[in-house]
Design an enzyme around this catalytic site. Structure first.
Site, PDB file in Angstrom:
ATOM      1  CE1 TYR A 110      -3.864   2.546   0.183  1.00  0.00           C
ATOM      2  CE2 TYR A 110      -2.525   3.505   1.883  1.00  0.00           C
ATOM      3  CZ  TYR A 110      -3.408   3.552   0.993  1.00  0.00           C
ATOM      4  OH  TYR A 110      -4.197   4.527   1.038  1.00  0.00           O
ATOM      5  CD1 TRP A 112      -1.793   7.373  -0.940  1.00  0.00           C
ATOM      6  CD2 TRP A 112      -1.797   9.119  -2.248  1.00  0.00           C
ATOM      7  NE1 TRP A 112      -2.803   7.985  -0.832  1.00  0.00           N
ATOM      8  CE2 TRP A 112      -3.103   9.004  -1.732  1.00  0.00           C
ATOM      9  CE3 TRP A 112      -1.682  10.313  -3.336  1.00  0.00           C
ATOM     10  CZ2 TRP A 112      -4.269   9.893  -2.043  1.00  0.00           C
ATOM     11  CZ3 TRP A 112      -2.682  11.254  -3.261  1.00  0.00           C
ATOM     12  CH2 TRP A 112      -3.572  10.994  -2.768  1.00  0.00           C
TER      13      TRP A 112
HETATM   14  N1  LIG Z   1      -1.890  18.673   2.483  1.00  0.00           N
HETATM   15  C1  LIG Z   1      -2.176  17.449   2.108  1.00  0.00           C
HETATM   16  N2  LIG Z   1      -3.539  17.021   1.793  1.00  0.00           N
HETATM   17  C2  LIG Z   1      -3.762  15.797   1.674  1.00  0.00           C
HETATM   18  C3  LIG Z   1      -3.034  14.712   2.308  1.00  0.00           C
HETATM   19  C4  LIG Z   1      -1.589  15.291   2.880  1.00  0.00           C
HETATM   20  O1  LIG Z   1      -1.118  14.514   3.079  1.00  0.00           O
HETATM   21  N3  LIG Z   1      -1.408  16.470   2.732  1.00  0.00           N
HETATM   22  N4  LIG Z   1      -3.550  13.512   2.302  1.00  0.00           N
HETATM   23  C5  LIG Z   1      -4.508  13.148   1.170  1.00  0.00           C
HETATM   24  C6  LIG Z   1      -5.075  11.698   1.644  1.00  0.00           C
HETATM   25  S1  LIG Z   1      -4.521  10.479   1.028  1.00  0.00           S
HETATM   26  C7  LIG Z   1      -6.480  11.721   1.974  1.00  0.00           C
HETATM   27  S2  LIG Z   1      -6.998  10.244   2.484  1.00  0.00           S
HETATM   28  C8  LIG Z   1      -7.140  12.785   2.387  1.00  0.00           C
HETATM   29  C9  LIG Z   1      -7.916  12.707   4.108  1.00  0.00           C
HETATM   30  O2  LIG Z   1      -8.835  13.521   4.194  1.00  0.00           O
HETATM   31  P1  LIG Z   1      -9.475  13.801   5.559  1.00  0.00           P
HETATM   32  O3  LIG Z   1      -9.464  12.290   6.180  1.00  0.00           O
HETATM   33  O4  LIG Z   1     -10.719  14.418   5.409  1.00  0.00           O
HETATM   34  O5  LIG Z   1      -8.285  14.595   6.402  1.00  0.00           O
HETATM   35  P2  LIG Z   1      -7.987  14.817   7.688  1.00  0.00           P
HETATM   36  O6  LIG Z   1      -7.215  16.076   7.642  1.00  0.00           O
HETATM   37  O7  LIG Z   1      -7.559  13.780   8.449  1.00  0.00           O
HETATM   38  O8  LIG Z   1      -9.183  15.375   8.402  1.00  0.00           O
HETATM   39  C10 LIG Z   1      -9.899  16.600   8.016  1.00  0.00           C
HETATM   40  C11 LIG Z   1     -10.532  17.236   9.452  1.00  0.00           C
HETATM   41  O9  LIG Z   1     -11.217  16.493  10.029  1.00  0.00           O
HETATM   42  C12 LIG Z   1     -11.319  16.983  11.433  1.00  0.00           C
HETATM   43  N5  LIG Z   1     -11.816  15.793  12.227  1.00  0.00           N
HETATM   44  C13 LIG Z   1     -11.002  14.677  12.624  1.00  0.00           C
HETATM   45  N6  LIG Z   1     -11.729  13.837  13.276  1.00  0.00           N
HETATM   46  C14 LIG Z   1     -13.020  14.441  13.397  1.00  0.00           C
HETATM   47  C15 LIG Z   1     -14.202  14.113  14.172  1.00  0.00           C
HETATM   48  O10 LIG Z   1     -14.198  12.951  14.802  1.00  0.00           O
HETATM   49  N7  LIG Z   1     -15.309  14.708  13.688  1.00  0.00           N
HETATM   50  C16 LIG Z   1     -15.071  15.955  13.175  1.00  0.00           C
HETATM   51  N8  LIG Z   1     -16.271  16.751  13.118  1.00  0.00           N
HETATM   52  N9  LIG Z   1     -14.266  16.377  12.648  1.00  0.00           N
HETATM   53  C17 LIG Z   1     -12.972  15.571  12.696  1.00  0.00           C
HETATM   54  C18 LIG Z   1      -9.955  17.287  11.752  1.00  0.00           C
HETATM   55  O11 LIG Z   1     -10.138  18.444  12.344  1.00  0.00           O
HETATM   56  C19 LIG Z   1      -9.132  17.425  10.545  1.00  0.00           C
HETATM   57  O12 LIG Z   1      -8.426  18.730  10.402  1.00  0.00           O
HETATM   58  O13 LIG Z   1      -6.385  13.967   2.515  1.00  0.00           O
HETATM   59  C20 LIG Z   1      -5.561  14.178   1.252  1.00  0.00           C
HETATM   60  N10 LIG Z   1      -5.113  15.479   1.357  1.00  0.00           N
HETATM   61  N1  LIG Z   2      -2.898   8.190  12.570  1.00  0.00           N
HETATM   62  C1  LIG Z   2      -2.969   8.208  11.081  1.00  0.00           C
HETATM   63  N2  LIG Z   2      -2.301   7.664  10.135  1.00  0.00           N
HETATM   64  C2  LIG Z   2      -2.711   7.518   8.903  1.00  0.00           C
HETATM   65  C3  LIG Z   2      -3.703   8.685   8.495  1.00  0.00           C
HETATM   66  C4  LIG Z   2      -4.166   9.281   9.392  1.00  0.00           C
HETATM   67  O1  LIG Z   2      -5.123  10.260   9.084  1.00  0.00           O
HETATM   68  N3  LIG Z   2      -4.008   9.401  10.613  1.00  0.00           N
HETATM   69  N4  LIG Z   2      -3.924   8.617   7.020  1.00  0.00           N
HETATM   70  C5  LIG Z   2      -3.874   7.562   6.446  1.00  0.00           C
HETATM   71  C6  LIG Z   2      -3.851   7.598   4.905  1.00  0.00           C
HETATM   72  S1  LIG Z   2      -5.427   8.328   4.228  1.00  0.00           S
HETATM   73  C7  LIG Z   2      -3.177   7.187   3.793  1.00  0.00           C
HETATM   74  S2  LIG Z   2      -3.506   7.443   2.148  1.00  0.00           S
HETATM   75  C8  LIG Z   2      -1.859   6.900   4.403  1.00  0.00           C
HETATM   76  C9  LIG Z   2      -0.630   7.235   3.555  1.00  0.00           C
HETATM   77  O2  LIG Z   2       0.394   6.256   3.590  1.00  0.00           O
HETATM   78  P1  LIG Z   2       1.414   6.294   2.335  1.00  0.00           P
HETATM   79  O3  LIG Z   2       0.652   6.338   0.983  1.00  0.00           O
HETATM   80  O4  LIG Z   2       2.412   5.010   2.720  1.00  0.00           O
HETATM   81  O5  LIG Z   2       2.585   7.553   2.710  1.00  0.00           O
HETATM   82  P2  LIG Z   2       3.696   8.323   1.547  1.00  0.00           P
HETATM   83  O6  LIG Z   2       4.344   8.942   2.714  1.00  0.00           O
HETATM   84  O7  LIG Z   2       2.909   9.030   0.733  1.00  0.00           O
HETATM   85  O8  LIG Z   2       4.745   7.212   1.148  1.00  0.00           O
HETATM   86  C10 LIG Z   2       5.003   6.947  -0.235  1.00  0.00           C
HETATM   87  C11 LIG Z   2       6.080   6.319  -0.286  1.00  0.00           C
HETATM   88  O9  LIG Z   2       6.626   5.964  -1.580  1.00  0.00           O
HETATM   89  C12 LIG Z   2       7.832   6.467  -1.872  1.00  0.00           C
HETATM   90  N5  LIG Z   2       8.130   6.629  -3.537  1.00  0.00           N
HETATM   91  C13 LIG Z   2       7.665   7.685  -3.952  1.00  0.00           C
HETATM   92  N6  LIG Z   2       7.901   7.430  -5.543  1.00  0.00           N
HETATM   93  C14 LIG Z   2       8.195   6.153  -5.574  1.00  0.00           C
HETATM   94  C15 LIG Z   2       8.625   5.538  -6.754  1.00  0.00           C
HETATM   95  O10 LIG Z   2       8.436   5.748  -7.822  1.00  0.00           O
HETATM   96  N7  LIG Z   2       9.206   4.081  -6.439  1.00  0.00           N
HETATM   97  C16 LIG Z   2       9.129   3.635  -5.050  1.00  0.00           C
HETATM   98  N8  LIG Z   2       9.667   2.452  -4.846  1.00  0.00           N
HETATM   99  N9  LIG Z   2       8.673   4.432  -4.225  1.00  0.00           N
HETATM  100  C17 LIG Z   2       8.443   5.855  -4.083  1.00  0.00           C
HETATM  101  C18 LIG Z   2       8.107   7.745  -0.967  1.00  0.00           C
HETATM  102  O11 LIG Z   2       9.363   7.943  -0.973  1.00  0.00           O
HETATM  103  C19 LIG Z   2       7.430   7.285   0.240  1.00  0.00           C
HETATM  104  O12 LIG Z   2       8.252   6.656   1.240  1.00  0.00           O
HETATM  105  O13 LIG Z   2      -1.560   7.008   5.468  1.00  0.00           O
HETATM  106  C20 LIG Z   2      -2.626   6.636   6.543  1.00  0.00           C
HETATM  107  N10 LIG Z   2      -2.002   6.853   7.637  1.00  0.00           N
HETATM  108 MO   LIG Z   3      -5.523   8.806   2.161  1.00  0.00          MO
END
Ligand SMILES: Nc1nc2c(c(=O)[nH]1)N[C@H]1C(S)=C(S)[C@@H](COP(=O)(O)OP(=O)(O)OC[C@H]3O[C@@H](n4cnc5c(=O)[nH]c(N)nc54)[C@H](O)[C@@H]3O)O[C@H]1N2
Ligand SMILES: Nc1nc2c(c(=O)[nH]1)N[C@H]1C(S)=C(S)[C@@H](COP(=O)(O)OP(=O)(O)OC[C@H]3O[C@@H](n4cnc5c(=O)[nH]c(N)nc54)[C@H](O)[C@@H]3O)O[C@H]1N2
Ligand SMILES: [Mo]
Length: 762
Positions: A110, A112
């Site tokens: 898993y 990104w």
């Molecule tokens: N800049 C930036 N943007 C991203 C990402 C990133 O790493 N960086 N990651 C991307 C990815 S992979 C994903 S999946 C999305 C995730 O998108 P989300 O899961 O929606 O993102 P979060 O920032 O975890 O949460 C958004 C807000 O929800 C509020 N929140 C948390 N828990 C609760 C709750 O129980 N109730 C209420 N009412 N509010 C709550 C928090 O204050 C938080 O700031 O974001 C994407 N966008």
């Molecule tokens: N506590 C908590 N944990 C969370 C979340 C949360 O809200 N709270 N959010 C969750 C969510 S929504 C998500 S999506 C996950 C994200 O979790 P990940 O998707 O695992 O996080 P990334 O940091 O994007 O990891 C991507 C990795 O790929 C590597 N990479 C980039 N390009 C390449 C390439 O071309 N080849 C190879 N081999 N590697 C490459 C980068 O260097 C990096 O190490 O985290 C989850 N974890």
């Molecule tokens: Mo995500």
């Protein structure tokens, strides 16, 4: 090589100037009105000190061979040649597949990785593993683990909730009231899977307000909505209770649209018995909810009436389902929207992921995307993605998932390319124990992440900047060329070339490459895609020279408008063909943690429970504003946010004062699972008794040999519980955790997260 080139990341397109083998500066893409601050992480990223410069093998694995060990993450590495790496890794794959079967290879991998359709690391590793007999795979995502299982059962789809969401223009023109559970965090709209060339959300919200639209935000953080809104900061985790109370007002004040419920939904009657408390004696009234969420019954009642008085869109951020019982929030919000009767009407109804990802509100393209075929996986064994530690720690044990009784396989080899479990997984001390179990751990990454440091075999990958690729995203009108910006750094290789060499070693090179170089593949996947289109696009050479192609989009969409217009012709893919407020199938599974209709379950990590006596602060582990996950944490944008070199933790000034803590202090954040250090930022826009520590600081154990070591850098996943959302979905629950915070009075250890490990010559 041109000194200035356009390319793209998951967080935006840009033009880069290149000097001395690295990105020297970036300028946002001209068409992007609201570019992401995370673009500033790119300069210097190619030759960053955390790059993996050579193929490497863990000393203990090289000396003692494969096998379970507690040394992962603590050992030194030995630099090997590419030839040595290919034969060591190829032989090990052959051994595991021969002795234990391909099911013993965990290849879910898993993560990104980077934008780019061809070099997408997960596609590459899956294609390769399929060529050698397959692998145990994973289902769903950390993003949408609960939604991905519950919403297909409720509305017959989850993808279309985002891909074909009600568009910003429709909201701007039609919506009176946006009721946002989890806010509308613009920081998150920076990102789209596969890349994004425009960020319209901020501008859309401004236009929405200009037209008189109002926003109600339920969130522990005021800045989850930028600009004016009615901010409610209930006890975190009580959203479902609040939604039930709003529903209760609609039901009891004759504000529910019973015709909509009868025509388009099934099971409202069963749900209403629960709502009114007919069987359990507890009406889910505003008074009932007030005692849980800390808002007043009057506030909730007034809001319900306001919602029924105009065109209202109920939105739920993805964070609400990334918690125990996460299935309930989107299901209940859909139910609430159904009671309002506006689903399928322009600007009304339900939305999921506005302020979570850029794609919500954006027009979908009218075609599929070019893709690298992954082949067929002959192994049918899978896990829900967030069960990785459970799987490694409990081989052979049964578990429940979505109505199935499955068994964890006995994994001998873990293969990761393009993800960082030390970023994404919960309870890192437990993950470290789980990673002691397999015989061999393989990681491809450009950088020495904590996952790479815990591997036995480390494969240096190129970054997107070192290879040719093309982008594509289902809600972005531009398909962009991503030309190589600079030479591969040190000994880094494209994952494609590594897999080609491994495939050759294992006698399946032709199957993997089909005789193509990566450049030939790029042309091939474009031309194959082109042949499927019912509209004209330029030839590959024309596209590459122009640098982009604009694709037609479906504009002006309202979610579920077709279904509303003609429910018989547009039956939902649910058993009833309707919105399932009650699901007989789920009810039939007999789970005690997910029942036949949405309901309130007391959270495990919340301020209202007994655990809060020991850990009285509710930590929100949300997405970082200045980077994508853990990617480029060493870059300028991410580093500029650090406090005393650590990840910032935001606290309400009262909570800080009570602990003798002030801005800029280093604090220890802890509970019974683990601890980390973080740097304090004070903010009265954080609800009292809430702290916010974003994900993504690279895990940095004070003592790498101690599996329970504190993280000195501020990774919240040392604290989070590794438990699934429920027996139904087993989704990730990392959004919330209870903690205590204290001032760290000792000399804080240096942060070494971005230093490579000890690397000995062979
Ligand atoms: N800049 C930036 N943007 C991203 C990402 C990133 O790493 N960086 N990651 C991307 C990815 S992979 C994903 S999946 C999305 C995730 O998108 P989300 O899961 O929606 O993102 P979060 O920032 O975890 O949460 C958004 C807000 O929800 C509020 N929140 C948390 N828990 C609760 C709750 O129980 N109730 C209420 N009412 N509010 C709550 C928090 O204050 C938080 O700031 O974001 C994407 N966008
Ligand atoms: N506590 C908590 N944990 C969370 C979340 C949360 O809200 N709270 N959010 C969750 C969510 S929504 C998500 S999506 C996950 C994200 O979790 P990940 O998707 O695992 O996080 P990334 O940091 O994007 O990891 C991507 C990795 O790929 C590597 N990479 C980039 N390009 C390449 C390439 O071309 N080849 C190879 N081999 N590697 C490459 C980068 O260097 C990096 O190490 O985290 C989850 N974890
Ligand atoms: Mo995500």
């Amino acid at each position: 090589m041109a000194p200035s080139q356009t390319s793209l990341t998951h967080w935006g397109a840009f033009t880069a100037t290149v000097r001395a083998g690295d990105i020297a500066s970036v300028r946002p893409w001209a068409g992007d009105a609201d570019p992401s601050p995370a673009l500033a992480n790119l300069p210097g990223s190619v030759r960053h000190r955390s790059r993996i410069t050579t193929p490497a093998v863990r000393r203990g694995w090289l000396d003692d061979g494969p096998g379970p060990t507690t040394r992962r993450g603590a050992d030194e590495f030995v630099a090997v040649t590419w030839d040595e790496l290919v034969s060591l890794l190829g032989d090990e794959l052959r051994r595991v597949a021969h002795d234990h079967g391909n099911e013993a290879i965990y290849g879910g991998s898993y993560g990104w990785s980077s934008a780019g359709r061809l070099h997408h690391a997960q596609s590459q590793v899956h294609r390769f593993l399929n060529c050698i007999g397959g692998y145990t795979y994973s289902r769903h995502s950390y993003s949408l683990g609960a939604t991905g299982v519950i919403m297909p059962r409720v509305v017959g789809t989850h993808d279309d909730l985002f891909k074909r969401s009600t568009q910003w223009d429709v909201i701007v023109e039609n919506t009176d009231l946006l009721v946002c559970f989890g806010g509308l965090a613009l920081k998150n709209t920076a990102v789209n899977d596969g890349g994004t060339t425009a960020h319209p959300a901020r501008h859309a919200l401004n236009r929405f307000r200009d037209r008189g639209g109002r926003i109600v935000s339920f969130s522990p953080l005021r800045d989850d909505v930028e600009g004016p809104c009615d901010w409610y900061a209930p006890v975190p985790g009580t959203d479902v209770a609040i939604m039930l109370a709003l529903a209760h007002v609609l039901a009891t004040e004759d504000l529910a649209d019973r015709r909509f419920l009868a025509t388009y939904c099934t099971g409202y009657d069963r749900f209403e018995r629960y709502l009114l408390g007919l069987d359990d004696g507890t009406p889910k009234s505003p008074q009932w909810a007030a005692s849980l969420c800390g808002l007043t019954a009057e506030e909730l009642t007034a809001l319900a009436r306001r919602m029924a008085a105009g065109r209202t869109l109920v939105t739920v951020s993805w964070s609400l389902q990334r918690t125990r019982h996460g299935e309930q929030a989107p299901w209940m919000a859909m139910t609430l929207a159904a009671m309002l009767g506006q689903i399928g009407l322009p600007g009304g109804g339900f939305g999921h992921g506005y302020g979570s990802m850029n794609e919500a509100g954006l027009a979908p393209i009218r075609c599929a995307l070019p893709r690298l075929p992954q082949g067929i996986n002959p192994v049918s064994t899978f896990i829900p993605v967030a069960a990785v530690s459970d799987m490694l720690l409990h081989p052979g044990e049964p578990f429940d998932y979505n109505g199935l009784r499955l068994t964890y396989p006995d994994i001998r080899l873990v293969y990761w390319a393009g993800g960082n479990p030390f970023h994404h997984h919960q309870n890192l001390p437990r993950l470290r124990r789980a990673l002691c179990r397999p015989d061999t751990v393989v990681v491809h990454d450009p950088y020495w992440t904590a996952m790479a440091k815990h591997a036995d075999i480390v494969v240096p990958s190129t970054t997107f900047a070192e290879r040719d690729d093309l982008s594509g995203s289902r809600n972005d009108p531009l398909l962009m060329a991503m030309p190589r910006l600079t030479e591969p750094y040190a000994q880094a290789r494209d994952d494609y070339d590594t897999f080609t060499a491994l495939a050759r070693h294992l006698g399946v090179e032709d199957v993997f490459t089909e005789g193509r170089t990566s450049w030939q593949w790029l042309r091939h996947i474009y031309e194959k895609w082109m042949a499927t289109l019912d509209f004209e696009v330029p030839t590959f050479d024309e596209f590459w020279a122009a640098g982009q192609v604009r694709l037609p989009t479906d504009d002006g969409l309202t979610l579920l408008a077709d279904f509303r217009a003609d429910p018989a012709a547009h039956r939902l893919a649910t058993p009833s063909g309707k919105i399932e407020i009650f699901s007989a199938e789920i009810d039939g599974f007999g789970y005690d943690d997910c029942r036949g209709h949405p309901r309130w379950f007391e959270p495990t990590e919340w301020l209202g429970g007994r655990r809060a006596a020991d850990y009285p602060l509710h930590l929100v582990a949300n997405q970082p504003a200045n980077r994508l996950h853990s990617q480029l944490d060493g870059g300028a944008a991410s580093q500029s946010s650090k406090v005393a070199g650590r990840e910032p933790i935001r606290m309400n000034p009262h909570d800080a004062h009570e602990r003798g803590v002030t801005a800029g202090d280093v604090v220890r954040v802890y509970n019974d699972r683990g601890a980390c250090l973080a740097g304090v930022v004070l903010d009265d826009g954080v609800r009292r008794r809430v702290v916010q520590l974003s994900t993504g600081a690279w895990f940095d154990p004070a003592d790498p040999a101690d599996l329970d070591s504190m993280c000195v850098h501020g990774n919240p996943n040392v604290l989070t519980d590794d438990v699934g959302t429920s027996s139904l979905a087993h989704g990730c629950t990392g959004a919330h955790v209870l903690v205590q915070v204290e001032k760290y009075t000792a000399e804080p250890p240096a942060v070494r997260a971005h230093q490579p490990p000890v690397l000995a010559p062979r």
